[in-house]
Write a protein that holds these residues in place. Structure first.
Motif, PDB file in Angstrom:
ATOM      1  N   SER A  21       0.836  -1.210   0.000  1.00  0.00           N
ATOM      2  CA  SER A  21       0.000   0.000   0.000  1.00  0.00           C
ATOM      3  C   SER A  21       0.860   1.245   0.000  1.00  0.00           C
ATOM      4  CB  SER A  21      -0.921   0.009   1.230  1.00  0.00           C
ATOM      5  OG  SER A  21      -1.858  -1.030   1.182  1.00  0.00           O
ATOM      6  N   SER A  22       1.913   1.252   0.825  1.00  0.00           N
ATOM      7  CA  SER A  22       2.743   2.447   0.935  1.00  0.00           C
ATOM      8  C   SER A  22       3.461   2.746  -0.379  1.00  0.00           C
ATOM      9  CB  SER A  22       3.758   2.284   2.074  1.00  0.00           C
ATOM     10  OG  SER A  22       4.689   1.249   1.807  1.00  0.00           O
ATOM     11  N   GLU A  23       4.033   1.714  -1.018  1.00  0.00           N
ATOM     12  CA  GLU A  23       4.757   1.947  -2.272  1.00  0.00           C
ATOM     13  C   GLU A  23       3.815   2.316  -3.407  1.00  0.00           C
ATOM     14  OE1 GLU A  23       8.883  -0.412  -2.053  1.00  0.00           O
ATOM     15  OE2 GLU A  23       7.182  -1.708  -2.488  1.00  0.00           O
ATOM     16  N   LEU A  24       2.665   1.657  -3.478  1.00  0.00           N
ATOM     17  CA  LEU A  24       1.704   2.000  -4.525  1.00  0.00           C
ATOM     18  C   LEU A  24       1.151   3.401  -4.317  1.00  0.00           C
ATOM     19  CD1 LEU A  24       0.027   1.245  -7.001  1.00  0.00           C
ATOM     20  CD2 LEU A  24      -1.652   0.183  -5.463  1.00  0.00           C
ATOM     21  N   ALA A  25       0.916   3.776  -3.058  1.00  0.00           N
ATOM     22  CA  ALA A  25       0.379   5.103  -2.767  1.00  0.00           C
ATOM     23  C   ALA A  25       1.341   6.194  -3.216  1.00  0.00           C
ATOM     24  CB  ALA A  25       0.084   5.234  -1.272  1.00  0.00           C
ATOM     25  N   VAL A  26       2.636   6.010  -2.957  1.00  0.00           N
ATOM     26  CA  VAL A  26       3.630   7.001  -3.377  1.00  0.00           C
ATOM     27  C   VAL A  26       3.652   7.112  -4.902  1.00  0.00           C
ATOM     28  CG1 VAL A  26       6.106   7.517  -3.451  1.00  0.00           C
ATOM     29  CG2 VAL A  26       5.057   6.746  -1.315  1.00  0.00           C
ATOM     30  N   ASP A  27       3.649   5.957  -5.573  1.00  0.00           N
ATOM     31  CA  ASP A  27       3.665   5.941  -7.040  1.00  0.00           C
ATOM     32  C   ASP A  27       2.432   6.637  -7.607  1.00  0.00           C
ATOM     33  OD1 ASP A  27       4.537   5.384  -9.562  1.00  0.00           O
ATOM     34  OD2 ASP A  27       4.491   3.216  -9.381  1.00  0.00           O
ATOM     35  N   LEU A  28       1.261   6.289  -7.078  1.00  0.00           N
ATOM     36  CA  LEU A  28       0.012   6.889  -7.560  1.00  0.00           C
ATOM     37  C   LEU A  28      -0.033   8.390  -7.291  1.00  0.00           C
ATOM     38  CD1 LEU A  28      -2.622   4.212  -6.428  1.00  0.00           C
ATOM     39  CD2 LEU A  28      -2.053   4.810  -8.783  1.00  0.00           C
ATOM     40  N   ALA A  29       0.445   8.799  -6.116  1.00  0.00           N
ATOM     41  CA  ALA A  29       0.344  10.206  -5.730  1.00  0.00           C
ATOM     42  C   ALA A  29       1.161  11.096  -6.665  1.00  0.00           C
ATOM     43  CB  ALA A  29       0.804  10.383  -4.280  1.00  0.00           C
ATOM     44  N   TYR A  30       2.419  10.721  -6.900  1.00  0.00           N
ATOM     45  CA  TYR A  30       3.243  11.540  -7.793  1.00  0.00           C
ATOM     46  C   TYR A  30       2.724  11.484  -9.236  1.00  0.00           C
ATOM     47  CZ  TYR A  30       6.749  12.377  -4.174  1.00  0.00           C
ATOM     48  OH  TYR A  30       7.394  12.789  -3.034  1.00  0.00           O
TER      49      TYR A  30
END
Length: 405
Positions: A21-30
Protein backbone atom coordinates in the motif's frame (compact mmCIF):
# COMPACT_ATOMS: atom_id res chain seq x y z
CA UNK A 1 -14.68 6.47 9.38
CA UNK A 2 -14.57 2.70 9.24
CA UNK A 3 -15.51 0.95 12.49
CA UNK A 4 -12.71 -1.17 13.96
CA UNK A 5 -13.61 -4.72 14.94
CA UNK A 6 -10.63 -6.97 15.57
CA UNK A 7 -10.38 -10.14 13.54
CA UNK A 8 -7.43 -12.57 13.82
CA UNK A 9 -5.11 -11.91 10.87
CA UNK A 10 -1.83 -13.34 9.70
CA UNK A 11 0.81 -10.75 10.62
CA UNK A 12 2.82 -11.47 7.48
CA UNK A 13 -0.21 -10.84 5.27
CA UNK A 14 -0.90 -7.52 6.99
CA UNK A 15 2.75 -6.45 6.67
CA UNK A 16 2.71 -7.36 2.98
CA UNK A 17 -0.41 -5.28 2.40
CA UNK A 18 0.91 -2.29 4.38
CA UNK A 19 4.21 -2.33 2.48
CA UNK A 20 2.52 -2.71 -0.91
CA UNK A 21 0.00 0.00 0.00
CA UNK A 22 2.74 2.45 0.93
CA UNK A 23 4.76 1.95 -2.27
CA UNK A 24 1.70 2.00 -4.52
CA UNK A 25 0.38 5.10 -2.77
CA UNK A 26 3.63 7.00 -3.38
CA UNK A 27 3.66 5.94 -7.04
CA UNK A 28 0.01 6.89 -7.56
CA UNK A 29 0.34 10.21 -5.73
CA UNK A 30 3.24 11.54 -7.79
CA UNK A 31 1.60 10.25 -10.97
CA UNK A 32 -1.58 12.09 -10.00
CA UNK A 33 0.39 15.34 -9.64
CA UNK A 34 2.26 14.80 -12.90
CA UNK A 35 -0.90 14.07 -14.88
CA UNK A 36 -3.33 16.21 -12.89
CA UNK A 37 -5.40 13.03 -12.51
CA UNK A 38 -8.01 13.20 -9.76
CA UNK A 39 -8.99 9.54 -10.22
CA UNK A 40 -5.46 8.41 -9.29
CA UNK A 41 -5.58 10.76 -6.32
CA UNK A 42 -8.85 9.16 -5.17
CA UNK A 43 -7.20 5.74 -5.09
CA UNK A 44 -4.44 7.07 -2.84
CA UNK A 45 -7.10 8.26 -0.40
CA UNK A 46 -8.66 4.79 -0.51
CA UNK A 47 -5.27 3.27 0.27
CA UNK A 48 -4.85 5.66 3.19
CA UNK A 49 -8.19 4.61 4.65
CA UNK A 50 -7.30 0.94 4.28
CA UNK A 51 -3.84 1.40 5.84
CA UNK A 52 -5.28 3.22 8.84
CA UNK A 53 -7.72 0.35 9.31
CA UNK A 54 -5.04 -2.32 9.03
CA UNK A 55 -2.68 -0.69 11.50
CA UNK A 56 -5.11 -1.43 14.35
CA UNK A 57 -5.08 -5.11 13.43
CA UNK A 58 -1.32 -5.34 13.27
CA UNK A 59 -0.96 -3.49 16.57
CA UNK A 60 -3.34 -5.84 18.35
CA UNK A 61 -1.75 -8.92 16.76
CA UNK A 62 1.75 -7.84 17.84
CA UNK A 63 0.57 -7.04 21.37
CA UNK A 64 -0.97 -10.48 21.68
CA UNK A 65 2.12 -12.20 20.24
CA UNK A 66 4.66 -10.97 22.82
CA UNK A 67 4.86 -13.26 25.85
CA UNK A 68 8.45 -12.56 26.93
CA UNK A 69 10.77 -9.55 26.90
CA UNK A 70 12.92 -11.12 24.16
CA UNK A 71 9.88 -11.51 21.91
CA UNK A 72 8.79 -7.95 22.62
CA UNK A 73 12.22 -6.67 21.53
CA UNK A 74 11.78 -8.34 18.14
CA UNK A 75 8.18 -7.32 17.71
CA UNK A 76 8.85 -3.66 18.48
CA UNK A 77 10.84 -3.55 15.24
CA UNK A 78 7.86 -4.87 13.30
CA UNK A 79 5.66 -2.36 15.10
CA UNK A 80 7.90 0.51 13.95
CA UNK A 81 8.06 -0.76 10.36
CA UNK A 82 4.28 -1.09 10.20
CA UNK A 83 3.79 2.40 11.65
CA UNK A 84 6.24 3.83 9.13
CA UNK A 85 4.42 2.16 6.23
CA UNK A 86 1.18 3.79 7.38
CA UNK A 87 2.94 7.14 7.72
CA UNK A 88 4.29 6.86 4.17
CA UNK A 89 0.78 6.13 2.89
CA UNK A 90 -0.64 9.10 4.79
CA UNK A 91 2.03 11.41 3.36
CA UNK A 92 1.23 10.14 -0.13
CA UNK A 93 -2.42 10.95 0.56
CA UNK A 94 -1.39 14.51 1.43
CA UNK A 95 0.23 14.73 -2.02
CA UNK A 96 -2.93 13.34 -3.60
CA UNK A 97 -5.02 16.00 -1.87
CA UNK A 98 -3.00 18.64 -3.70
CA UNK A 99 -4.68 17.39 -6.87
CA UNK A 100 -8.03 16.50 -5.35
CA UNK A 101 -8.77 19.42 -3.09
CA UNK A 102 -6.10 22.12 -3.30
CA UNK A 103 -6.08 23.15 -6.94
CA UNK A 104 -2.97 21.25 -8.00
CA UNK A 105 0.40 22.84 -8.66
CA UNK A 106 1.44 25.48 -11.22
CA UNK A 107 1.33 24.15 -14.77
CA UNK A 108 5.07 24.66 -15.18
CA UNK A 109 5.63 22.09 -12.44
CA UNK A 110 2.88 19.67 -13.39
CA UNK A 111 4.51 19.21 -16.78
CA UNK A 112 8.08 19.25 -15.46
CA UNK A 113 8.08 15.58 -14.54
CA UNK A 114 9.86 13.45 -17.13
CA UNK A 115 7.53 11.73 -19.58
CA UNK A 116 8.01 8.22 -18.24
CA UNK A 117 8.02 5.24 -20.58
CA UNK A 118 5.44 3.63 -18.30
CA UNK A 119 2.35 5.19 -16.80
CA UNK A 120 -0.35 4.20 -14.36
CA UNK A 121 -3.98 3.77 -15.32
CA UNK A 122 -7.01 3.50 -13.06
CA UNK A 123 -10.30 2.23 -14.47
CA UNK A 124 -13.61 0.82 -13.23
CA UNK A 125 -14.72 -2.36 -15.00
CA UNK A 126 -18.13 -1.82 -16.62
CA UNK A 127 -20.86 -4.49 -16.61
CA UNK A 128 -20.71 -4.87 -20.41
CA UNK A 129 -16.91 -4.95 -20.55
CA UNK A 130 -15.22 -8.08 -21.91
CA UNK A 131 -13.00 -7.91 -18.82
CA UNK A 132 -15.91 -8.55 -16.44
CA UNK A 133 -15.95 -12.21 -15.42
CA UNK A 134 -12.75 -13.05 -17.28
CA UNK A 135 -9.65 -14.60 -15.77
CA UNK A 136 -6.48 -12.56 -16.03
CA UNK A 137 -4.68 -15.51 -17.60
CA UNK A 138 -7.22 -15.65 -20.42
CA UNK A 139 -7.15 -11.90 -20.99
CA UNK A 140 -3.35 -11.80 -21.44
CA UNK A 141 -3.35 -8.03 -21.03
CA UNK A 142 0.37 -7.95 -20.36
CA UNK A 143 1.15 -9.78 -23.60
CA UNK A 144 -1.33 -7.93 -25.81
CA UNK A 145 -0.95 -4.40 -24.44
CA UNK A 146 2.17 -4.40 -22.26
CA UNK A 147 0.04 -3.40 -19.26
CA UNK A 148 0.49 -5.31 -16.00
CA UNK A 149 -2.32 -5.12 -13.46
CA UNK A 150 -0.70 -4.30 -10.11
CA UNK A 151 -3.79 -3.94 -7.93
CA UNK A 152 -7.53 -4.55 -7.85
CA UNK A 153 -9.97 -2.90 -5.43
CA UNK A 154 -13.27 -4.67 -4.84
CA UNK A 155 -15.80 -3.45 -2.28
CA UNK A 156 -13.11 -1.64 -0.30
CA UNK A 157 -10.68 -4.57 -0.21
CA UNK A 158 -7.38 -4.43 -2.10
CA UNK A 159 -5.68 -7.28 -3.91
CA UNK A 160 -2.05 -6.65 -4.80
CA UNK A 161 -0.13 -8.62 -7.43
CA UNK A 162 -3.21 -10.41 -8.84
CA UNK A 163 -2.44 -13.80 -10.38
CA UNK A 164 -3.62 -15.56 -13.51
CA UNK A 165 -6.54 -17.40 -11.89
CA UNK A 166 -8.04 -14.18 -10.48
CA UNK A 167 -11.23 -13.03 -12.20
CA UNK A 168 -12.32 -9.46 -12.73
CA UNK A 169 -15.85 -8.46 -11.85
CA UNK A 170 -18.26 -5.68 -12.71
CA UNK A 171 -17.40 -2.67 -10.55
CA UNK A 172 -13.79 -3.67 -9.86
CA UNK A 173 -11.33 -0.79 -9.79
CA UNK A 174 -8.14 -1.87 -11.53
CA UNK A 175 -4.74 -0.20 -11.45
CA UNK A 176 -2.26 -1.08 -14.17
CA UNK A 177 1.19 0.00 -15.28
CA UNK A 178 2.36 0.09 -18.88
CA UNK A 179 3.05 2.19 -22.00
CA UNK A 180 0.68 5.00 -22.96
CA UNK A 181 -0.67 3.12 -25.96
CA UNK A 182 -1.36 0.06 -23.82
CA UNK A 183 -3.17 1.85 -21.02
CA UNK A 184 -5.41 3.55 -23.58
CA UNK A 185 -6.49 0.10 -24.82
CA UNK A 186 -7.03 -1.30 -21.31
CA UNK A 187 -9.01 1.76 -20.20
CA UNK A 188 -11.32 1.58 -23.22
CA UNK A 189 -11.87 -2.16 -22.79
CA UNK A 190 -12.65 -1.73 -19.10
CA UNK A 191 -14.90 1.32 -19.27
CA UNK A 192 -16.08 1.54 -22.87
CA UNK A 193 -14.81 5.12 -22.94
CA UNK A 194 -11.60 6.66 -24.31
CA UNK A 195 -8.87 7.47 -21.82
CA UNK A 196 -9.12 11.16 -20.86
CA UNK A 197 -6.30 13.10 -22.47
CA UNK A 198 -3.81 14.78 -20.10
CA UNK A 199 -3.95 18.54 -19.88
CA UNK A 200 -1.83 20.27 -22.48
CA UNK A 201 1.17 22.27 -21.24
CA UNK A 202 0.49 25.96 -20.88
CA UNK A 203 1.85 28.27 -23.51
CA UNK A 204 4.83 30.44 -22.84
CA UNK A 205 8.51 30.09 -22.08
CA UNK A 206 9.56 28.97 -18.64
CA UNK A 207 12.14 31.05 -16.83
CA UNK A 208 15.41 29.60 -15.57
CA UNK A 209 14.13 30.07 -12.01
CA UNK A 210 11.04 27.97 -12.70
CA UNK A 211 13.15 25.32 -14.41
CA UNK A 212 15.47 25.08 -11.41
CA UNK A 213 12.56 24.94 -8.99
CA UNK A 214 10.95 22.20 -11.09
CA UNK A 215 14.17 20.21 -10.89
CA UNK A 216 13.98 20.53 -7.11
CA UNK A 217 10.46 19.06 -7.16
CA UNK A 218 11.64 16.14 -9.30
CA UNK A 219 14.61 15.57 -6.97
CA UNK A 220 12.27 15.50 -3.96
CA UNK A 221 10.14 12.88 -5.68
CA UNK A 222 13.13 10.75 -6.65
CA UNK A 223 14.67 10.96 -3.17
CA UNK A 224 11.41 10.01 -1.48
CA UNK A 225 10.92 6.96 -3.71
CA UNK A 226 14.55 5.86 -3.37
CA UNK A 227 14.52 6.34 0.41
CA UNK A 228 11.51 4.04 0.77
CA UNK A 229 13.07 1.34 -1.41
CA UNK A 230 16.44 1.54 0.37
CA UNK A 231 14.79 1.49 3.79
CA UNK A 232 12.92 -1.71 3.06
CA UNK A 233 16.10 -3.10 1.51
CA UNK A 234 18.14 -2.19 4.60
CA UNK A 235 15.70 -4.07 6.78
CA UNK A 236 15.62 -7.01 4.37
CA UNK A 237 19.43 -7.34 4.23
CA UNK A 238 20.15 -6.05 7.75
CA UNK A 239 22.56 -3.55 6.17
CA UNK A 240 23.89 -0.57 8.09
CA UNK A 241 25.27 0.93 4.86
CA UNK A 242 21.85 1.02 3.23
CA UNK A 243 20.30 2.39 6.40
CA UNK A 244 22.86 5.20 6.60
CA UNK A 245 22.17 6.09 2.97
CA UNK A 246 18.50 6.57 3.89
CA UNK A 247 19.59 9.04 6.58
CA UNK A 248 21.79 10.86 4.05
CA UNK A 249 18.88 11.07 1.61
CA UNK A 250 16.69 12.51 4.35
CA UNK A 251 19.27 15.23 5.06
CA UNK A 252 19.43 16.09 1.36
CA UNK A 253 15.65 16.11 1.20
CA UNK A 254 15.60 18.66 4.02
CA UNK A 255 17.82 20.96 1.98
CA UNK A 256 15.65 20.60 -1.14
CA UNK A 257 12.49 21.25 0.88
CA UNK A 258 13.98 24.47 2.30
CA UNK A 259 15.11 25.55 -1.16
CA UNK A 260 11.63 25.01 -2.66
CA UNK A 261 9.86 26.73 0.24
CA UNK A 262 12.10 29.78 -0.16
CA UNK A 263 11.44 29.87 -3.90
CA UNK A 264 7.66 29.69 -3.39
CA UNK A 265 7.71 32.54 -0.86
CA UNK A 266 9.66 34.72 -3.28
CA UNK A 267 7.65 33.73 -6.39
CA UNK A 268 5.25 36.19 -8.02
CA UNK A 269 1.70 35.71 -9.27
CA UNK A 270 2.88 34.79 -12.78
CA UNK A 271 4.00 31.40 -11.49
CA UNK A 272 0.46 30.33 -10.61
CA UNK A 273 -2.41 31.02 -8.26
CA UNK A 274 -1.93 31.22 -4.52
CA UNK A 275 -3.63 27.83 -4.17
CA UNK A 276 -1.22 26.27 -6.68
CA UNK A 277 1.82 27.73 -4.96
CA UNK A 278 0.47 26.40 -1.67
CA UNK A 279 0.27 23.02 -3.37
CA UNK A 280 4.02 23.16 -3.94
CA UNK A 281 4.57 23.75 -0.23
CA UNK A 282 2.38 20.75 0.59
CA UNK A 283 4.29 18.65 -1.94
CA UNK A 284 7.62 19.59 -0.36
CA UNK A 285 6.36 18.87 3.15
CA UNK A 286 4.80 15.52 2.23
CA UNK A 287 7.92 14.40 0.36
CA UNK A 288 9.97 15.15 3.46
CA UNK A 289 7.56 13.17 5.65
CA UNK A 290 8.01 10.17 3.35
CA UNK A 291 11.78 10.40 3.82
CA UNK A 292 11.34 10.77 7.59
CA UNK A 293 9.21 7.62 7.70
CA UNK A 294 11.86 5.78 5.67
CA UNK A 295 14.40 6.87 8.29
CA UNK A 296 12.24 5.30 11.01
CA UNK A 297 12.52 1.98 9.17
CA UNK A 298 16.29 2.43 8.72
CA UNK A 299 16.75 3.14 12.42
CA UNK A 300 15.41 -0.31 13.23
CA UNK A 301 18.54 -1.62 11.49
CA UNK A 302 20.95 0.93 12.99
CA UNK A 303 19.69 0.20 16.51
CA UNK A 304 20.37 -3.49 15.80
CA UNK A 305 16.79 -4.50 16.49
CA UNK A 306 16.46 -8.06 15.24
CA UNK A 307 13.47 -8.46 12.97
CA UNK A 308 11.82 -11.90 12.99
CA UNK A 309 11.89 -14.03 9.80
CA UNK A 310 8.26 -13.12 9.08
CA UNK A 311 9.42 -9.69 7.92
CA UNK A 312 11.79 -11.05 5.28
CA UNK A 313 9.05 -13.40 4.09
CA UNK A 314 6.66 -10.45 3.87
CA UNK A 315 9.04 -8.51 1.61
CA UNK A 316 9.57 -11.50 -0.66
CA UNK A 317 5.81 -12.13 -0.95
CA UNK A 318 4.81 -8.56 -1.68
CA UNK A 319 3.68 -7.12 -5.01
CA UNK A 320 6.94 -5.17 -5.22
CA UNK A 321 9.49 -7.65 -3.89
CA UNK A 322 12.77 -6.45 -2.41
CA UNK A 323 15.52 -8.93 -3.21
CA UNK A 324 19.28 -9.43 -3.28
CA UNK A 325 20.75 -10.88 -6.47
CA UNK A 326 24.37 -12.08 -6.58
CA UNK A 327 26.02 -11.91 -10.04
CA UNK A 328 27.73 -15.21 -10.80
CA UNK A 329 31.03 -15.46 -12.67
CA UNK A 330 30.45 -16.19 -16.35
CA UNK A 331 26.70 -15.68 -16.04
CA UNK A 332 24.62 -13.83 -18.60
CA UNK A 333 24.67 -10.76 -16.36
CA UNK A 334 28.42 -10.69 -15.67
CA UNK A 335 29.43 -7.44 -17.38
CA UNK A 336 25.86 -6.38 -18.20
CA UNK A 337 24.80 -2.79 -17.50
CA UNK A 338 22.02 -1.74 -15.16
CA UNK A 339 19.91 -0.79 -18.19
CA UNK A 340 20.45 -4.27 -19.65
CA UNK A 341 19.32 -5.94 -16.42
CA UNK A 342 16.19 -3.82 -16.02
CA UNK A 343 15.23 -4.41 -19.64
CA UNK A 344 15.93 -8.15 -19.39
CA UNK A 345 13.87 -8.55 -16.22
CA UNK A 346 10.84 -6.85 -17.72
CA UNK A 347 8.61 -3.96 -16.70
CA UNK A 348 8.82 -2.74 -13.15
CA UNK A 349 12.22 -4.09 -12.00
CA UNK A 350 14.58 -1.40 -10.70
CA UNK A 351 18.17 -1.77 -9.46
CA UNK A 352 18.26 0.34 -6.30
CA UNK A 353 21.89 -0.26 -5.31
CA UNK A 354 24.94 -2.41 -6.05
CA UNK A 355 27.35 -3.78 -3.46
CA UNK A 356 30.90 -4.47 -4.70
CA UNK A 357 34.50 -4.18 -3.60
CA UNK A 358 34.16 -0.43 -3.05
CA UNK A 359 31.01 -0.72 -0.96
CA UNK A 360 27.54 0.36 -2.04
CA UNK A 361 26.67 2.32 -5.16
CA UNK A 362 23.24 3.85 -4.70
CA UNK A 363 20.79 4.63 -7.51
CA UNK A 364 23.36 3.45 -10.11
CA UNK A 365 23.53 5.03 -13.54
CA UNK A 366 22.01 3.01 -16.44
CA UNK A 367 25.44 2.45 -18.04
CA UNK A 368 27.01 1.12 -14.82
CA UNK A 369 28.35 -2.39 -15.54
CA UNK A 370 27.88 -5.23 -13.04
CA UNK A 371 30.68 -7.64 -12.14
CA UNK A 372 30.84 -11.18 -10.81
CA UNK A 373 30.46 -11.37 -7.05
CA UNK A 374 28.55 -8.10 -6.75
CA UNK A 375 25.20 -8.03 -4.97
CA UNK A 376 22.31 -6.13 -6.53
CA UNK A 377 19.50 -4.75 -4.39
CA UNK A 378 16.47 -4.84 -6.69
CA UNK A 379 12.80 -4.01 -6.42
CA UNK A 380 10.07 -5.27 -8.71
CA UNK A 381 7.53 -7.99 -9.41
CA UNK A 382 8.56 -11.30 -7.78
CA UNK A 383 8.68 -12.98 -11.20
CA UNK A 384 11.06 -10.32 -12.49
CA UNK A 385 13.32 -10.65 -9.44
CA UNK A 386 13.38 -14.43 -9.85
CA UNK A 387 14.23 -14.01 -13.54
CA UNK A 388 17.21 -11.84 -12.60
CA UNK A 389 18.41 -14.47 -10.17
CA UNK A 390 18.24 -17.14 -12.85
CA UNK A 391 20.16 -15.03 -15.33
CA UNK A 392 22.76 -14.17 -12.69
CA UNK A 393 23.25 -17.82 -11.75
CA UNK A 394 22.19 -16.98 -8.20
CA UNK A 395 20.66 -19.76 -6.11
CA UNK A 396 18.78 -19.35 -2.85
CA UNK A 397 21.18 -21.72 -1.10
CA UNK A 398 24.38 -20.05 -2.27
CA UNK A 399 23.32 -16.47 -1.81
CA UNK A 400 25.41 -14.45 0.61
CA UNK A 401 24.39 -11.22 2.20
CA UNK A 402 26.46 -8.02 2.35
CA UNK A 403 27.90 -7.32 5.76
CA UNK A 404 26.27 -4.80 8.05
CA UNK A 405 29.21 -2.42 7.78
Amino acid sequence: MREISYEPRNVRDVLVELKDSSELAVDLAYSAVRDGDASLADEVLELESRANYLQYHVRIALMLAAKRAEEAEQLVGLFQVAASAVRITEAAADIARIVRDDGGVPDAFEHAFPDADERLVRATVAADSDLAGARLRDLELDLETGVRLIAIRREGEWSFAPVGDDRLADGDVIVGRGPREGIEVVYRRATGEPLPAPAAPSAGTESEEIARAAETVIDLKDMAELAVGLAYGAARLDSDDLAREVLALEDESDEHKTRLETWVIEADDEVGSAAQRRGLLHLAAASEVICDAAVDIAEVVLREVELPPVFGAALEDSEEAIGAVVVGAGSDFDGATVADLELEAGAGVVVLAIHGGDGWTFDPEPDRACAAGETLLVRGPPAGVDHLREGAGDSEEGRSRPSRK
